[in-house]
Design a protein around this motif. Structure first.
Motif, PDB file in Angstrom:
ATOM      1  N   LEU A 148       0.828  -1.208   0.000  1.00  0.00           N
ATOM      2  CA  LEU A 148       0.000   0.000   0.000  1.00  0.00           C
ATOM      3  C   LEU A 148       0.860   1.255   0.000  1.00  0.00           C
ATOM      4  N   PRO A 149       0.300   2.377  -0.450  1.00  0.00           N
ATOM      5  CA  PRO A 149       1.003   3.646  -0.289  1.00  0.00           C
ATOM      6  C   PRO A 149       1.271   3.934   1.187  1.00  0.00           C
ATOM      7  N   ALA A 150       2.287   4.731   1.449  1.00  0.00           N
ATOM      8  CA  ALA A 150       2.652   5.033   2.835  1.00  0.00           C
ATOM      9  C   ALA A 150       1.526   5.746   3.582  1.00  0.00           C
ATOM     10  N   THR A 151       0.635   6.409   2.849  1.00  0.00           N
ATOM     11  CA  THR A 151      -0.461   7.156   3.478  1.00  0.00           C
ATOM     12  C   THR A 151      -1.670   6.290   3.783  1.00  0.00           C
ATOM     13  N   ALA A 152      -1.677   5.035   3.334  1.00  0.00           N
ATOM     14  CA  ALA A 152      -2.854   4.175   3.479  1.00  0.00           C
ATOM     15  C   ALA A 152      -2.688   3.216   4.652  1.00  0.00           C
ATOM     16  N   ARG A 153      -3.807   2.884   5.300  1.00  0.00           N
ATOM     17  CA  ARG A 153      -3.819   1.910   6.375  1.00  0.00           C
ATOM     18  C   ARG A 153      -4.977   0.939   6.142  1.00  0.00           C
ATOM     19  N   PRO A 154      -4.735  -0.354   6.222  1.00  0.00           N
ATOM     20  CA  PRO A 154      -5.853  -1.304   6.100  1.00  0.00           C
ATOM     21  C   PRO A 154      -6.826  -1.104   7.253  1.00  0.00           C
ATOM     22  N   ARG A 155      -8.112  -1.017   6.958  1.00  0.00           N
ATOM     23  CA  ARG A 155      -9.131  -0.751   7.975  1.00  0.00           C
ATOM     24  C   ARG A 155      -9.961  -2.006   8.250  1.00  0.00           C
ATOM     25  N   GLY A 156     -10.382  -2.121   9.511  1.00  0.00           N
ATOM     26  CA  GLY A 156     -11.267  -3.206   9.887  1.00  0.00           C
ATOM     27  C   GLY A 156     -10.595  -4.555  10.006  1.00  0.00           C
ATOM     28  N   VAL A 157      -9.272  -4.560  10.080  1.00  0.00           N
ATOM     29  CA  VAL A 157      -8.522  -5.823  10.187  1.00  0.00           C
ATOM     30  C   VAL A 157      -7.378  -5.630  11.170  1.00  0.00           C
ATOM     31  N   GLY A 158      -6.842  -6.741  11.682  1.00  0.00           N
ATOM     32  CA  GLY A 158      -5.583  -6.680  12.395  1.00  0.00           C
ATOM     33  C   GLY A 158      -4.460  -6.519  11.384  1.00  0.00           C
ATOM     34  N   ARG A 159      -3.400  -5.803  11.729  1.00  0.00           N
ATOM     35  CA  ARG A 159      -2.343  -5.577  10.737  1.00  0.00           C
ATOM     36  C   ARG A 159      -0.989  -5.469  11.409  1.00  0.00           C
ATOM     37  N   HIS A 160       0.039  -5.770  10.630  1.00  0.00           N
ATOM     38  CA  HIS A 160       1.420  -5.627  11.083  1.00  0.00           C
ATOM     39  C   HIS A 160       2.249  -5.170   9.891  1.00  0.00           C
ATOM     40  N   GLU A 161       2.993  -4.093  10.071  1.00  0.00           N
ATOM     41  CA  GLU A 161       3.835  -3.586   8.987  1.00  0.00           C
ATOM     42  C   GLU A 161       5.075  -4.460   8.850  1.00  0.00           C
ATOM     43  N   LEU A 162       5.355  -4.897   7.617  1.00  0.00           N
ATOM     44  CA  LEU A 162       6.481  -5.773   7.346  1.00  0.00           C
ATOM     45  C   LEU A 162       7.705  -5.023   6.828  1.00  0.00           C
ATOM     46  N   SER A 163       7.485  -4.046   5.953  1.00  0.00           N
ATOM     47  CA  SER A 163       8.632  -3.328   5.379  1.00  0.00           C
ATOM     48  C   SER A 163       8.171  -2.058   4.696  1.00  0.00           C
ATOM     49  N   ARG A 164       9.132  -1.154   4.497  1.00  0.00           N
ATOM     50  CA  ARG A 164       8.940   0.054   3.692  1.00  0.00           C
ATOM     51  C   ARG A 164      10.050   0.093   2.648  1.00  0.00           C
ATOM     52  N   GLU A 165       9.698   0.473   1.439  1.00  0.00           N
ATOM     53  CA  GLU A 165      10.687   0.501   0.363  1.00  0.00           C
ATOM     54  C   GLU A 165      10.322   1.565  -0.659  1.00  0.00           C
ATOM     55  N   ARG A 166      11.341   2.153  -1.256  1.00  0.00           N
ATOM     56  CA  ARG A 166      11.133   3.105  -2.347  1.00  0.00           C
ATOM     57  C   ARG A 166      11.082   2.353  -3.672  1.00  0.00           C
ATOM     58  N   LEU A 167      10.111   2.673  -4.492  1.00  0.00           N
ATOM     59  CA  LEU A 167      10.021   2.038  -5.802  1.00  0.00           C
ATOM     60  C   LEU A 167      11.205   2.452  -6.672  1.00  0.00           C
ATOM     61  N   VAL A 168      11.519   1.619  -7.636  1.00  0.00           N
ATOM     62  CA  VAL A 168      12.566   1.929  -8.607  1.00  0.00           C
ATOM     63  C   VAL A 168      11.943   2.014  -9.988  1.00  0.00           C
ATOM     64  N   ALA A 169      12.618   2.717 -10.890  1.00  0.00           N
ATOM     65  CA  ALA A 169      12.190   2.763 -12.289  1.00  0.00           C
ATOM     66  C   ALA A 169      12.736   1.541 -13.011  1.00  0.00           C
ATOM     67  N   VAL A 170      11.931   0.984 -13.896  1.00  0.00           N
ATOM     68  CA  VAL A 170      12.332  -0.180 -14.679  1.00  0.00           C
ATOM     69  C   VAL A 170      12.222   0.193 -16.151  1.00  0.00           C
ATOM     70  N   VAL A 171      13.328   0.027 -16.890  1.00  0.00           N
ATOM     71  CA  VAL A 171      13.383   0.448 -18.289  1.00  0.00           C
ATOM     72  C   VAL A 171      13.986  -0.672 -19.133  1.00  0.00           C
ATOM     73  N   ALA A 172      13.864  -0.541 -20.449  1.00  0.00           N
ATOM     74  CA  ALA A 172      14.460  -1.509 -21.365  1.00  0.00           C
ATOM     75  C   ALA A 172      15.987  -1.362 -21.354  1.00  0.00           C
TER      76      ALA A 172
END
Length: 296
Positions: A148-172
């Motif tokens: 999920l985006p860093a601003t989003a939180r799953p609602r109505g469920v139990g949750r545990h954050e596993l990791s945070r990572e910055r996306l990378v660009a993928v090109v030919a």
């Protein structure tokens, strides 16, 4: 009404065939047909329309099927709870995951889980984060892995954050950026993109980053699977932004850092109510701290 009859009805409804349902249930077709006919007499109505070419649910059968599934699941859960009280974990574990989950070695975790709890039947469902979260809330899935985006939180469920990572660009490999150490969103905004469908969690993090930077981009290709995004990037049809650990595994593309890249957060979630012994045991294998009773 017997549980075995409910199993037979569900099997026929899912296979649209008395023959295939009998094969699935490991019973002769005559016995299965007899039990369903007996149930229909008890209920006072036909559950299936039978012709020489097809089998389908009647309106009464359509109404009966969801309740039959709920009854069977409740019975299986009751048996699992008794077994857990006696020190044995059994029953069903339904796990959902996005294709790009990298924070957990899913096959390795399932191997460890099965070694500890061989009586549990495991089903896996791959899908989008939004769909998986809804299925956990509905009780269709026991546990799910989301991105999920860093601003989003799953609602109505139990949750545990596993990791945070910055996306990378993928090109030919022959793309002008392929030899660059990094890029930024402004440079990437001049490219044609392949991405997940608009409105999905997989797409939102990148859309939000470009919007926050005051930029627009051309998403010419909307794809539901990350693997096929890479298939469009490799020939040079588009560029994409993907999680780094996932991008490293893709053949025929080049990944580069993005200085102002969006952040993706991986979560594991579970039902707050009615968590099964198998789900609790799986979360324990993952090393996730789970309270005795999740609050709402």
């Amino acid at each position: 009404m017997e549980l075995q009859q409910l199993r037979y009805v569900i099997a026929v409804a899912e296979t649209n065939s008395f023959t295939r349902a009998a094969e699935r249930c490991l019973v002769v077709q005559s016995a299965l047909s007899h039990q369903i006919a007996r149930l229909e007499r008890e209920l006072g109505g036909r559950l299936f329309e039978r012709t020489t070419r097809r089998v389908r649910l009647t309106p009464a059968g359509e109404a009966f099927l969801p309740a039959a599934r709920q009854c069977l699941e409740a019975a299986e859960r009751a048996a699992a709870e008794v077994a857990a009280a006696l020190g044995e974990v059994r029953g069903r574990l339904a796990v959902g995951l996005i294709p790009t989950v990298t924070a957990v070695d899913i096959p390795g975790a399932l191997r460890d889980f099965r070694l500890r709890h061989p009586q549990v039947r495991v089903s896996l469902r791959v899908g989008a984060s939004d769909e998986l979260a809804e299925q956990v809330r509905e009780g269709t899935l026991d546990v799910a892995f989301l991105g999920l985006p860093a601003t989003a939180r799953p609602r109505g469920v139990g949750r545990h954050e596993l990791s945070r990572e910055r996306l990378v660009a993928v090109v030919a490999p022959d793309h002008p950026l392929a030899g660059a150490p990094s890029a930024d969103l402004r440079r990437l905004s001049r490219e044609v993109f392949a991405d997940f469908p608009a409105g999905t969690a997989g797409r939102a993090q990148t859309d939000q980053a470009f919007t926050a930077a005051g930029l627009t981009r051309d998403v010419a290709f909307e794809v539901t699977t990350a693997d096929y995004i890479a298939s469009l990037v490799g020939p040079g049809l588009a560029v994409a932004m993907l999680p780094p650990a996932y991008a490293e595994r893709l053949p025929g593309v080049v990944a580069l850092e993005v200085s102002d890249a969006p952040v993706r957060v991986q979560h594991v979630i579970w039902s707050r109510s009615g968590r099964t012994p198998a789900a609790t045991a799986f979360l324990t294998v993952l090393g996730v701290p789970v309270p005795e009773a999740d609050g709402r």
